[in-house]
Scaffold this motif. Structure first.
Motif, PDB file in Angstrom:
ATOM      1  N   GLN A  66       0.837  -1.204   0.000  1.00 49.39           N
ATOM      2  CA  GLN A  66       0.000   0.000   0.000  1.00 49.39           C
ATOM      3  C   GLN A  66       0.872   1.255   0.000  1.00 49.39           C
ATOM      4  OE1 GLN A  66      -3.508   0.064   0.074  1.00 49.39           O
ATOM      5  NE2 GLN A  66      -3.239  -2.109  -0.348  1.00 49.39           N
ATOM      6  N   SER A  67       0.382   2.288  -0.679  1.00 49.72           N
ATOM      7  CA  SER A  67       1.050   3.585  -0.686  1.00 49.72           C
ATOM      8  C   SER A  67       0.264   4.518   0.230  1.00 49.72           C
ATOM      9  CB  SER A  67       1.067   4.138  -2.108  1.00 49.72           C
ATOM     10  OG  SER A  67       1.666   5.407  -2.119  1.00 49.72           O
ATOM     11  N   TYR A  68       0.968   5.327   1.014  1.00 54.41           N
ATOM     12  CA  TYR A  68       0.313   6.253   1.945  1.00 54.41           C
ATOM     13  C   TYR A  68       0.805   7.663   1.658  1.00 54.41           C
ATOM     14  CZ  TYR A  68      -0.739   1.919   4.298  1.00 54.41           C
ATOM     15  OH  TYR A  68      -1.179   0.652   4.576  1.00 54.41           O
ATOM     16  N   GLU A  69      -0.126   8.530   1.291  1.00 56.49           N
ATOM     17  CA  GLU A  69       0.239   9.905   0.944  1.00 56.49           C
ATOM     18  C   GLU A  69       0.602  10.713   2.186  1.00 56.49           C
ATOM     19  OE1 GLU A  69      -1.635  13.804  -1.276  1.00 56.49           O
ATOM     20  OE2 GLU A  69      -2.485  11.830  -1.682  1.00 56.49           O
ATOM     21  N   HIS A  70      -0.084  10.450   3.283  1.00 55.91           N
ATOM     22  CA  HIS A  70       0.142  11.227   4.497  1.00 55.91           C
ATOM     23  C   HIS A  70       0.755  10.319   5.570  1.00 55.91           C
ATOM     24  CE1 HIS A  70      -1.862  14.592   2.657  1.00 55.91           C
ATOM     25  NE2 HIS A  70      -2.883  13.804   2.342  1.00 55.91           N
ATOM     26  N   GLU A  71       0.297  10.418   6.767  1.00 49.78           N
ATOM     27  CA  GLU A  71       0.824   9.652   7.900  1.00 49.78           C
ATOM     28  C   GLU A  71       0.582   8.153   7.726  1.00 49.78           C
ATOM     29  OE1 GLU A  71      -0.804   9.369  12.319  1.00 49.78           O
ATOM     30  OE2 GLU A  71       0.203  11.269  11.942  1.00 49.78           O
ATOM     31  N   LEU A  72       1.536   7.365   8.187  1.00 52.51           N
ATOM     32  CA  LEU A  72       1.366   5.909   8.155  1.00 52.51           C
ATOM     33  C   LEU A  72       0.380   5.493   9.233  1.00 52.51           C
ATOM     34  CD1 LEU A  72       5.086   4.737   7.863  1.00 52.51           C
ATOM     35  CD2 LEU A  72       3.386   4.822   6.044  1.00 52.51           C
ATOM     36  N   PRO A  73      -0.494   4.536   8.949  1.00 54.31           N
ATOM     37  CA  PRO A  73      -1.425   4.074   9.977  1.00 54.31           C
ATOM     38  C   PRO A  73      -0.702   3.299  11.078  1.00 54.31           C
ATOM     39  CG  PRO A  73      -1.706   2.817   7.946  1.00 54.31           C
ATOM     40  CD  PRO A  73      -0.706   3.887   7.663  1.00 54.31           C
ATOM     41  N   ALA A  74      -1.327   3.205  12.238  1.00 51.70           N
ATOM     42  CA  ALA A  74      -0.706   2.569  13.409  1.00 51.70           C
ATOM     43  C   ALA A  74      -0.299   1.135  13.136  1.00 51.70           C
ATOM     44  CB  ALA A  74      -1.663   2.634  14.599  1.00 51.70           C
ATOM     45  N   ASP A  75      -1.072   0.389  12.381  1.00 53.77           N
ATOM     46  CA  ASP A  75      -0.720  -1.018  12.135  1.00 53.77           C
ATOM     47  C   ASP A  75       0.533  -1.159  11.284  1.00 53.77           C
ATOM     48  OD1 ASP A  75      -2.246  -0.086   9.913  1.00 53.77           O
ATOM     49  OD2 ASP A  75      -2.755  -2.134   9.359  1.00 53.77           O
ATOM     50  N   VAL A  76       0.902  -0.116  10.541  1.00 52.69           N
ATOM     51  CA  VAL A  76       2.165  -0.118   9.784  1.00 52.69           C
ATOM     52  C   VAL A  76       3.291   0.419  10.672  1.00 52.69           C
ATOM     53  CG1 VAL A  76       3.398   0.866   7.807  1.00 52.69           C
ATOM     54  CG2 VAL A  76       1.031   0.097   7.546  1.00 52.69           C
ATOM     55  N   ARG A  77       3.016   1.499  11.404  1.00 51.67           N
ATOM     56  CA  ARG A  77       4.048   2.113  12.253  1.00 51.67           C
ATOM     57  C   ARG A  77       4.620   1.135  13.273  1.00 51.67           C
ATOM     58  NH1 ARG A  77       0.249   6.765  12.875  1.00 51.67           N
ATOM     59  NH2 ARG A  77      -0.131   5.851  14.897  1.00 51.67           N
ATOM     60  N   GLN A  78       3.817   0.206  13.747  1.00 48.16           N
ATOM     61  CA  GLN A  78       4.317  -0.700  14.787  1.00 48.16           C
ATOM     62  C   GLN A  78       5.404  -1.644  14.274  1.00 48.16           C
ATOM     63  OE1 GLN A  78       0.984  -2.867  16.274  1.00 48.16           O
ATOM     64  NE2 GLN A  78       0.704  -4.047  14.437  1.00 48.16           N
ATOM     65  N   TRP A 106       2.059   5.827  18.584  1.00 50.43           N
ATOM     66  CA  TRP A 106       2.656   5.165  17.428  1.00 50.43           C
ATOM     67  C   TRP A 106       2.451   3.667  17.436  1.00 50.43           C
ATOM     68  CZ3 TRP A 106       6.166   5.666  13.233  1.00 50.43           C
ATOM     69  CH2 TRP A 106       6.291   6.967  12.764  1.00 50.43           C
ATOM     70  N   TYR A 107       2.485   3.075  18.609  1.00 47.62           N
ATOM     71  CA  TYR A 107       2.488   1.615  18.709  1.00 47.62           C
ATOM     72  C   TYR A 107       1.217   1.119  19.387  1.00 47.62           C
ATOM     73  CZ  TYR A 107       7.328   2.343  17.484  1.00 47.62           C
ATOM     74  OH  TYR A 107       8.464   2.737  16.841  1.00 47.62           O
ATOM     75  N   THR A 108       0.386   0.422  18.617  1.00 48.14           N
ATOM     76  CA  THR A 108      -0.884  -0.068  19.155  1.00 48.14           C
ATOM     77  C   THR A 108      -0.671  -1.088  20.266  1.00 48.14           C
ATOM     78  OG1 THR A 108      -1.009  -1.746  17.416  1.00 48.14           O
ATOM     79  CG2 THR A 108      -2.144   0.336  17.005  1.00 48.14           C
ATOM     80  N   GLY A 109       0.484  -1.747  20.278  1.00 52.59           N
ATOM     81  CA  GLY A 109       0.771  -2.734  21.313  1.00 52.59           C
ATOM     82  C   GLY A 109       1.547  -2.164  22.493  1.00 52.59           C
ATOM     83  N   TRP A 110       1.580  -0.840  22.630  1.00 55.50           N
ATOM     84  CA  TRP A 110       2.327  -0.206  23.717  1.00 55.50           C
ATOM     85  C   TRP A 110       1.860  -0.758  25.057  1.00 55.50           C
ATOM     86  CZ3 TRP A 110       6.495   2.785  24.292  1.00 55.50           C
ATOM     87  CH2 TRP A 110       6.701   3.428  25.505  1.00 55.50           C
ATOM     88  N   ASP A 111       2.804  -1.163  25.878  1.00 58.14           N
ATOM     89  CA  ASP A 111       2.503  -1.745  27.179  1.00 58.14           C
ATOM     90  C   ASP A 111       2.913  -0.749  28.271  1.00 58.14           C
ATOM     91  OD1 ASP A 111       2.324  -3.226  29.527  1.00 58.14           O
ATOM     92  OD2 ASP A 111       3.156  -5.040  28.614  1.00 58.14           O
ATOM     93  N   GLU A 112       1.961   0.040  28.705  1.00 50.62           N
ATOM     94  CA  GLU A 112       2.227   1.084  29.694  1.00 50.62           C
ATOM     95  C   GLU A 112       2.728   0.493  31.008  1.00 50.62           C
ATOM     96  OE1 GLU A 112       2.599   4.996  30.997  1.00 50.62           O
ATOM     97  OE2 GLU A 112       2.161   4.260  28.987  1.00 50.62           O
ATOM     98  N   LEU A 113       2.159  -0.631  31.417  1.00 50.72           N
ATOM     99  CA  LEU A 113       2.587  -1.281  32.652  1.00 50.72           C
ATOM    100  C   LEU A 113       4.051  -1.711  32.564  1.00 50.72           C
ATOM    101  CD1 LEU A 113       1.879  -2.309  35.466  1.00 50.72           C
ATOM    102  CD2 LEU A 113       1.082  -4.424  34.412  1.00 50.72           C
ATOM    103  N   ARG A 114       4.439  -2.303  31.441  1.00 53.57           N
ATOM    104  CA  ARG A 114       5.828  -2.729  31.247  1.00 53.57           C
ATOM    105  C   ARG A 114       6.763  -1.524  31.252  1.00 53.57           C
ATOM    106  NH1 ARG A 114       9.883  -5.963  32.141  1.00 53.57           N
ATOM    107  NH2 ARG A 114      11.220  -6.337  30.364  1.00 53.57           N
TER     108      ARG A 114
END
Length: 133
Positions: A66-78, A106-114
């Motif tokens: 996929q090509s993204y003209e603007h910001e990368l979606p979270a599922d790609v950024r991770q 940025w990261y959908t899997g961010w673990d705040e507790l960790r």
């Protein structure tokens, strides 16, 4: 057939009198890419184009087809890991707490507790600017 994570086709970027490109490559899923070169050779600019911080002047960049003209979606950024040699001035002004809030977007899997556990384990200051740590 291997799935492609990143593909660049004839990508170019001009910075003053220096032009990077044309760059064309394909990075299969599960592979690691290392950029090596002299200062000023375009490594950071390439990474900035891949992450959409800087727009290329010509060519195409595809993530997972996929090509993204603007910001990368979270599922790609991770899928992106980037460690600059020097943090930007913007990051110097942030505290660990502020930097964590930024990264969590940025990261959908961010673990705040960790993150909190690691901050405590290494006795890192929460509210001190990163430039002062």
């Amino acid at each position: 057939m291997e799935k492609t994570m990143i593909e660049m086709k004839n990508v170019r970027k001009r910075r003053g009198v220096i032009e990077i490109g044309p760059l064309s490559f394909s990075l299969p899923l599960g592979h690691i890419l290392a950029l090596v070169g002299h200062n000023g050779s375009g490594k950071s600019t390439l990474l900035h184009m891949l992450t959409r911080i800087v727009r290329q002047d010509a060519g195409e960049i595809h993530w997972f087809g996929q090509s993204y003209e603007h910001e990368l979606p979270a599922d790609v950024r991770q899928w992106i890991g980037y460690m600059p040699e020097h943090f930007t001035r913007d990051e110097d002004r942030l505290t660990a707490r502020q930097a964590a809030a930024f990264r969590a977007k940025w990261y959908t899997g961010w673990d705040e507790l960790r993150f909190k556990e690691l901050m405590d384990r290494f006795q890192a200051p929460w509210d001190k600017r990163l430039s002062k740590v």
